[in-house]
Design a protein around this motif. Structure first.
Motif, PDB file in Angstrom:
ATOM      1  N   PHE A   1      -1.349  11.512   1.070  1.00  0.00           N
ATOM      2  CA  PHE A   1      -0.800  11.073  -0.208  1.00  0.00           C
ATOM      3  C   PHE A   1      -0.161  12.233  -0.978  1.00  0.00           C
ATOM      4  O   PHE A   1       0.064  12.132  -2.178  1.00  0.00           O
ATOM      5  CB  PHE A   1      -1.889  10.406  -1.048  1.00  0.00           C
ATOM      6  CG  PHE A   1      -2.203   9.004  -0.600  1.00  0.00           C
ATOM      7  CD1 PHE A   1      -1.529   7.920  -1.138  1.00  0.00           C
ATOM      8  CD2 PHE A   1      -3.140   8.764   0.382  1.00  0.00           C
ATOM      9  CE1 PHE A   1      -1.792   6.633  -0.713  1.00  0.00           C
ATOM     10  CE2 PHE A   1      -3.425   7.490   0.813  1.00  0.00           C
ATOM     11  CZ  PHE A   1      -2.741   6.412   0.264  1.00  0.00           C
TER      12      PHE A   1
ATOM     13  N   TYR B   1       8.774   3.938  -6.594  1.00  0.00           N
ATOM     14  CA  TYR B   1       7.647   3.562  -5.754  1.00  0.00           C
ATOM     15  C   TYR B   1       6.358   4.074  -6.353  1.00  0.00           C
ATOM     16  O   TYR B   1       6.328   5.024  -7.148  1.00  0.00           O
ATOM     17  CB  TYR B   1       7.826   4.075  -4.328  1.00  0.00           C
ATOM     18  CG  TYR B   1       7.344   5.491  -4.077  1.00  0.00           C
ATOM     19  CD1 TYR B   1       6.190   5.738  -3.340  1.00  0.00           C
ATOM     20  CD2 TYR B   1       8.034   6.591  -4.578  1.00  0.00           C
ATOM     21  CE1 TYR B   1       5.754   7.020  -3.089  1.00  0.00           C
ATOM     22  CE2 TYR B   1       7.608   7.876  -4.346  1.00  0.00           C
ATOM     23  CZ  TYR B   1       6.462   8.089  -3.603  1.00  0.00           C
ATOM     24  OH  TYR B   1       6.025   9.374  -3.378  1.00  0.00           O
TER      25      TYR B   1
ATOM     26  N   GLU C   1       7.051   6.110   3.592  1.00  0.00           N
ATOM     27  CA  GLU C   1       6.654   4.742   3.929  1.00  0.00           C
ATOM     28  C   GLU C   1       5.130   4.629   3.904  1.00  0.00           C
ATOM     29  O   GLU C   1       4.409   5.617   3.938  1.00  0.00           O
ATOM     30  CB  GLU C   1       7.190   4.367   5.304  1.00  0.00           C
ATOM     31  CG  GLU C   1       8.692   4.166   5.339  1.00  0.00           C
ATOM     32  CD  GLU C   1       9.137   3.004   4.471  1.00  0.00           C
ATOM     33  OE1 GLU C   1       8.431   1.970   4.419  1.00  0.00           O
ATOM     34  OE2 GLU C   1      10.191   3.140   3.812  1.00  0.00           O
ATOM     35  N   ARG C   2       4.670   3.377   3.884  1.00  0.00           N
ATOM     36  CA  ARG C   2       3.230   3.174   3.723  1.00  0.00           C
ATOM     37  C   ARG C   2       2.437   3.718   4.912  1.00  0.00           C
ATOM     38  O   ARG C   2       1.330   4.228   4.729  1.00  0.00           O
ATOM     39  CB  ARG C   2       2.920   1.700   3.479  1.00  0.00           C
ATOM     40  CG  ARG C   2       3.265   0.753   4.601  1.00  0.00           C
ATOM     41  CD  ARG C   2       2.864  -0.665   4.207  1.00  0.00           C
ATOM     42  NE  ARG C   2       3.043  -1.633   5.266  1.00  0.00           N
ATOM     43  CZ  ARG C   2       4.171  -2.304   5.485  1.00  0.00           C
ATOM     44  NH1 ARG C   2       5.217  -2.069   4.709  1.00  0.00           N
ATOM     45  NH2 ARG C   2       4.252  -3.191   6.449  1.00  0.00           N
TER      46      ARG C   2
ATOM     47  N   SER D   1      -5.928  -0.040  -0.326  1.00  0.00           N
ATOM     48  CA  SER D   1      -4.787   0.848  -0.526  1.00  0.00           C
ATOM     49  C   SER D   1      -3.601   0.003  -0.973  1.00  0.00           C
ATOM     50  O   SER D   1      -3.444  -1.134  -0.524  1.00  0.00           O
ATOM     51  CB  SER D   1      -4.441   1.592   0.762  1.00  0.00           C
ATOM     52  OG  SER D   1      -5.504   2.393   1.203  1.00  0.00           O
ATOM     53  N   THR D   2      -2.756   0.547  -1.831  1.00  0.00           N
ATOM     54  CA  THR D   2      -1.625  -0.221  -2.363  1.00  0.00           C
ATOM     55  C   THR D   2      -0.331   0.555  -2.182  1.00  0.00           C
ATOM     56  O   THR D   2      -0.315   1.785  -2.157  1.00  0.00           O
ATOM     57  CB  THR D   2      -1.815  -0.532  -3.850  1.00  0.00           C
ATOM     58  OG1 THR D   2      -1.746   0.692  -4.612  1.00  0.00           O
ATOM     59  CG2 THR D   2      -3.160  -1.201  -4.108  1.00  0.00           C
ATOM     60  N   TYR D   3       0.735  -0.212  -2.051  1.00  0.00           N
ATOM     61  CA  TYR D   3       2.071   0.391  -1.924  1.00  0.00           C
ATOM     62  C   TYR D   3       3.066  -0.576  -2.539  1.00  0.00           C
ATOM     63  O   TYR D   3       3.075  -1.775  -2.213  1.00  0.00           O
ATOM     64  CB  TYR D   3       2.416   0.636  -0.458  1.00  0.00           C
ATOM     65  CG  TYR D   3       3.760   1.295  -0.229  1.00  0.00           C
ATOM     66  CD1 TYR D   3       3.908   2.672  -0.348  1.00  0.00           C
ATOM     67  CD2 TYR D   3       4.868   0.544   0.111  1.00  0.00           C
ATOM     68  CE1 TYR D   3       5.130   3.279  -0.123  1.00  0.00           C
ATOM     69  CE2 TYR D   3       6.098   1.144   0.337  1.00  0.00           C
ATOM     70  CZ  TYR D   3       6.233   2.518   0.223  1.00  0.00           C
ATOM     71  OH  TYR D   3       7.444   3.120   0.441  1.00  0.00           O
ATOM     72  N   GLN D   4       3.888  -0.064  -3.433  1.00  0.00           N
ATOM     73  CA  GLN D   4       4.906  -0.901  -4.070  1.00  0.00           C
ATOM     74  C   GLN D   4       6.210  -0.122  -4.157  1.00  0.00           C
ATOM     75  O   GLN D   4       6.218   1.054  -4.522  1.00  0.00           O
ATOM     76  CB  GLN D   4       4.464  -1.332  -5.474  1.00  0.00           C
ATOM     77  CG  GLN D   4       5.367  -2.387  -6.085  1.00  0.00           C
ATOM     78  CD  GLN D   4       4.888  -2.841  -7.455  1.00  0.00           C
ATOM     79  OE1 GLN D   4       5.412  -2.421  -8.474  1.00  0.00           O
ATOM     80  NE2 GLN D   4       3.873  -3.695  -7.472  1.00  0.00           N
ATOM     81  N   LYS D   5       7.301  -0.798  -3.799  1.00  0.00           N
ATOM     82  CA  LYS D   5       8.612  -0.151  -3.802  1.00  0.00           C
ATOM     83  C   LYS D   5       9.640  -1.107  -4.382  1.00  0.00           C
ATOM     84  O   LYS D   5       9.660  -2.294  -4.043  1.00  0.00           O
ATOM     85  CB  LYS D   5       8.992   0.260  -2.376  1.00  0.00           C
ATOM     86  CG  LYS D   5      10.349   0.935  -2.265  1.00  0.00           C
ATOM     87  CD  LYS D   5      10.522   1.642  -0.915  1.00  0.00           C
ATOM     88  CE  LYS D   5      10.512   0.684   0.240  1.00  0.00           C
ATOM     89  NZ  LYS D   5      10.786   1.361   1.537  1.00  0.00           N
TER      90      LYS D   5
ATOM     91  N   SER E   1       3.427   8.185  -7.841  1.00  0.00           N
ATOM     92  CA  SER E   1       4.603   7.348  -8.113  1.00  0.00           C
ATOM     93  C   SER E   1       5.794   8.259  -8.347  1.00  0.00           C
ATOM     94  O   SER E   1       5.653   9.478  -8.548  1.00  0.00           O
ATOM     95  CB  SER E   1       4.364   6.438  -9.327  1.00  0.00           C
ATOM     96  OG  SER E   1       4.173   7.217 -10.502  1.00  0.00           O
TER      97      SER E   1
ATOM     98  N   LEU F   1       1.918   7.333   4.405  1.00  0.00           N
ATOM     99  CA  LEU F   1       0.921   7.603   3.376  1.00  0.00           C
ATOM    100  C   LEU F   1      -0.474   7.168   3.817  1.00  0.00           C
ATOM    101  O   LEU F   1      -1.447   7.910   3.689  1.00  0.00           O
ATOM    102  CB  LEU F   1       1.300   6.876   2.080  1.00  0.00           C
ATOM    103  CG  LEU F   1       2.605   7.304   1.410  1.00  0.00           C
ATOM    104  CD1 LEU F   1       2.965   6.328   0.301  1.00  0.00           C
ATOM    105  CD2 LEU F   1       2.493   8.710   0.847  1.00  0.00           C
TER     106      LEU F   1
ATOM    107  N   ALA G   1       1.906   4.279  -5.101  1.00  0.00           N
ATOM    108  CA  ALA G   1       0.944   4.068  -4.018  1.00  0.00           C
ATOM    109  C   ALA G   1      -0.408   4.599  -4.432  1.00  0.00           C
ATOM    110  O   ALA G   1      -0.515   5.481  -5.304  1.00  0.00           O
ATOM    111  CB  ALA G   1       1.414   4.758  -2.733  1.00  0.00           C
TER     112      ALA G   1
END
Length: 799
Positions: free
Chosen positions: A573, A503, A558-559, A472-476, A526, A562, A505
């Motif tokens: 999600f 963001y 937040e991750r 799983s991915t999360y970018q902010k 996103s 999610l 995910a």
């Protein structure tokens, strides 16, 4: 694009402790009228002198308590002279401006206030908890923060229980945590207010609503900035606290700085342990009738243990760097789980563990004669979290074991291990256009890659692939820009701020046992969002000012919201960001130098509030739920009287209610209070400070603190069932008592005694003196009366 930073972990073992007092320091900056730093300016405080660095900064150590003559001079400028007062246990941070020779002396100004006082008076409002002033007390950070106006800390159980802070009614993930301005998500549970000792911090800044751009975050309700204790000079400090329920807390902080102030290095080591085996009223099933009977039972599987260490080396005061700091932090914790979210079923073997090693690098430099400042931070770590629930049997509330043929005490057996590889980058740039105008820019990049394993976990349908092993991915990314401007001879200060959020995910939507997981459950999402804020402060007199703010902003999911947490919280999600309009107005005045009065009001209107809600037992999920609007106010008083005594008090009332619910079955919730959220609480305290009790140089401080929390409700209740009276402060709600979290009264008292040598302090505290039943979120009971004793020792030498 995926960013990663691989940093060499270096741990410095200190071989000596040449020690110096850190609490008697006068620091500051010397500028001219245009705000340009005056390097090589001479600063003299009594018999102590130094020369300012190229950025105008100076530092003088070991300044005794009392009055001193301050003299500041520089070539081409009129020398300044005045008297300053150095209080005990207080660092002074001075801002000094010198006039050209052709100016009269009266046009030279000096502002002398401690860093804590400056934080309290900034334009963006912050409640400041001065931990340094009470660091020798046998108390906790959560208790200190609960004494602050508008702030409520709720903690699940005793020492080490996960804390949840409520600020003006907003809570949970809407409140962000920082350490020295850096987002703290990457440190997991290892660095938070539930386990940190007072000695680790200089102060805590609690922001309500609007945040300064320097704190790069998408916080909706506010933020908590943990400001590390200053390690100027050289010192070593140790402490040990022992308390009820087999509680032990100890730590060492040490640092050394070279005489030329070019190098410094140090370490912090902390350890916490508590059995948390207090008694609580729980429902015990009668074996004869099968009915629940509430009994006072001991928490037998509720222990917490936590170790934290950090070592650092600084290269400082160089031509190419004001500070280059390499730090390595590490922690390990173990938390026993006595029960699920509600105190229903007893557990006797479920464990949670977490650990990481987190190297970081921070660089600071001022350029262009101090007009341009750069602050860069970078960190990479692998946070590991484990959950262990494999027992072939179960326990009852008496601690008696019953075997069974299937694993797991809960309905979700687990032997999971989760890896979260985290990269955090933060850039902060400030530019002083002129003496009254400045620009600020802040950028935060967060990247998280999560995977793991669990032999008891879900498998991808028709395969043997562990769903947890799928990444799983999360970018902010958060960009912030601010314009600061002073008007009307600096009486009016305006801050205009704008933020941009992005963001993205990806992960698996369905991962609980009753639902099959297929390739169709993979999700990607996103979004891009904007926010804007305005903050104003107008100084009416030198001792009084008003301030206000307006903000329209978003809070991204937040991750954990999610991804879920691989325990009882399942992924979602399909979450949308919360959005909110916030406004505040406040007034503060110091009357006669003894009485400080502050009053504040706020208004909030939030749509798409993210709440954790039950789905299929025992699972829960974060979902966009009710819209919330409301207002509130708080009042804070602090009065010094009879030389040795300080009286403090504050009260907070808030009226946060649901609106905009159109579903026919839930329309009755419109105008109901926000559930599980206190709406009135108050504090009162008195402290005395006496010197020369048994000897010329000793000191005794005695304190008593009282906290009241008005009843609130576990679930949403109709407005016509609420208690009546003025502001709903009298009577009881007409509901089942199990849904009511009743009125609570907490009384704590203690003292600290500094021995004549000045380097040993003894602190003691009785918590919950009245032995009342206290509760936090989900009506989990907190400890009863407890006793705590603390010994602190500081070894210091000038250097």
């Amino acid at each position: 694009m995926r960013y990663k930073i691989y940093m060499l972990s270096v741990l410095f073992f200190l071989s000596k402790f040449i020690l110096a007092q850190t609490t008697d320091v006068v620091t500051g900056y010397v500028h001219n009228e245009d705000g340009i730093p005056l390097g090589d300016a001479t600063v003299q405080v009594g018999n102590y002198g130094t020369t300012a660095l190229s950025n105008g900064y100076f530092s003088l150590k070991n300044i005794p308590t009392g009055k001193h003559i301050l003299v500041v001079s520089a070539v081409g400028y009129t020398a300044f002279q005045d008297t300053i007062v150095k209080l005990a246990q207080e660092n002074l941070a001075l801002q000094i401006r010198l006039s050209k020779d052709d100016k009269v002396l009266q046009e030279v100004t000096v502002l002398g206030k401690s860093e804590t006082q400056q934080a309290k008076e900034q334009t963006v409002r912050a409640v400041v908890v001065d931990t340094r002033a009470v660091s020798t007390q046998a108390t906790t950070l959560t208790d200190l923060m609960n004494r602050s106006t508008g702030v409520r800390i709720r903690q699940n159980g005793g020492l080490g229980g996960r804390p949840e802070i409520s600020i003006n009614g907003f809570q949970g993930k809407a409140i962000k945590y920082f350490k020295d301005g850096i987002p703290l998500d990457y440190m997991g549970d290892g660095y938070n207010i539930a386990s940190l000792p007072l000695e680790a911090l200089e102060r805590i800044e609690v922001y309500k609503g609007v945040l300064p751009v320097s704190l790069g975050a998408d916080a909706l309700g506010g933020a908590v900035n943990l400001v590390s204790a200053k390690r100027r000079g050289s010192h070593m400090h140790t402490f040990y606290e022992i308390g009820s329920f087999n509680t032990h807390r100890l730590g060492v902080t040490a640092a050394h700085e070279t005489k030329d102030q070019k190098w410094s290095y140090g370490t912090e080591l902390f350890f916490n342990h508590s059995d948390n085996d207090y008694n609580a009223f729980v429902g015990v099933r009668n074996p004869n009738t099968a009915n629940l009977e509430y009994m006072d039972m001991r928490m037998f599987h509720n222990a917490f243990q936590h170790s934290y260490g950090e070592a650092y080396v600084n290269i400082q005061n160089r031509n190419w760097a004001d500070e280059l700091r390499l730090s390595v932090a590490a922690f390990a914790l173990e938390r026993e789980q006595q029960h699920p979210a509600l105190m229903t079923d007893p557990y006797g073997a479920i464990l949670g563990k977490q650990q990481t090693v987190a190297p970081s690098l921070r660089y600071k430099k001022k350029l262009l004669d101090g007009r341009l400042s750069i602050d860069q931070f970078a960190s990479y770590n692998n946070l590991q979290t484990r959950r262990i629930d494999t027992l072939m049997g179960s326990y009852d509330w008496y601690g008696e074991f019953t075997p069974k043929t299937t694993p797991g005490e809960s309905r979700l057996p687990s032997l999971s291990k989760i890896h979260e590889r985290q990269t955090v980058l933060r850039t902060n740039i400030g530019y002083q256009i002129n003496s009254s105008t400045s620009l600020g820019f802040n950028y935060i990049f967060t990247d998280v890659r999560r995977d793991g394993e669990d032999p008891y976990g879900q498998r991808l349908q028709d395969t043997d692939i562990d769903v947890l092993s799928l990444e799983s991915t999360y970018q902010k990314q958060i960009y912030g820009l601010s314009l600061d401007k002073y008007w009307l001879d600096e009486k009016l200060h305006n801050q205009l701020m704008g933020k941009f959020y992005h963001y993205s995910a990806s992960g698996i939507q369905n991962t609980w046992f009753s639902t099959g997981v297929t390739e169709a459950d993979k999700r990607r999402l996103s979004g891009n969002y904007w926010g804007i804020a305005e903050a104003l402060r107008y100084r009416l007199t030198p001792s009084a000012f008003i301030r206000g703010s307006l903000e329209y902003t978003y809070r991204l999911p937040e991750r954990e919201e999610l991804f879920g947490n691989n325990i009882f919280v399942v992924p979602n999600f399909e979450l949308n960001p919360e959005k909110s309009f916030n406004a505040s107005l406040g007034y503060q005045q110091v009357i006669g130098g003894r009485l400080t009065v502050e009053a504040n009001g706020f208004y909030r209107r939030t749509k798409g509030l993210i709440l954790l809600v039950p789905i299929q037992a025992p699972n829960a999920q974060y979902q966009n739920q009710e819209n919330v609007k409301g207002f509130g106010f708080d009042l804070d008083l602090n009065y010094h009287f009879a030389t040795h005594y300080t009286l403090s008090g504050n009260a907070t009332w808030q009226n946060l209610r649901l609106f905009g619910i159109t579903d026919e079955t839930d329309r009755w919730k419109n105008n109901a209070r926000l559930r599980n959220t206190p709406y009135f609480f108050a504090n009162a305290g008195i402290q005395s400070n006496h010197s020369a009790i048994l000897s010329q140089n000793d000191n005794l401080k005695v304190f008593v603190h009282y906290n009241f929390l008005r009843e609130f409700y576990l679930e949403t209740i109709r407005k016509d069932l609420e208690p009546g009276g003025f502001l709903g402060l009298s009577g009881q709600a007409n509901i089942n008592s199990n849904l009511r979290i009743p009125n609570q009264h907490l009384l704590n008292a203690g003292f600290t005694y500094k021995l004549p040598s000045g380097d040993v302090n003894i602190g003691a505290e009785i918590r919950n003196m009245l032995n009342k039943n206290l509760y936090d979120y989900y009506r989990v009971q907190r400890p009863g009366r407890s006793f705590h004793l603390k010994l602190s020792y500081t070894l210091a030498k000038g250097g």
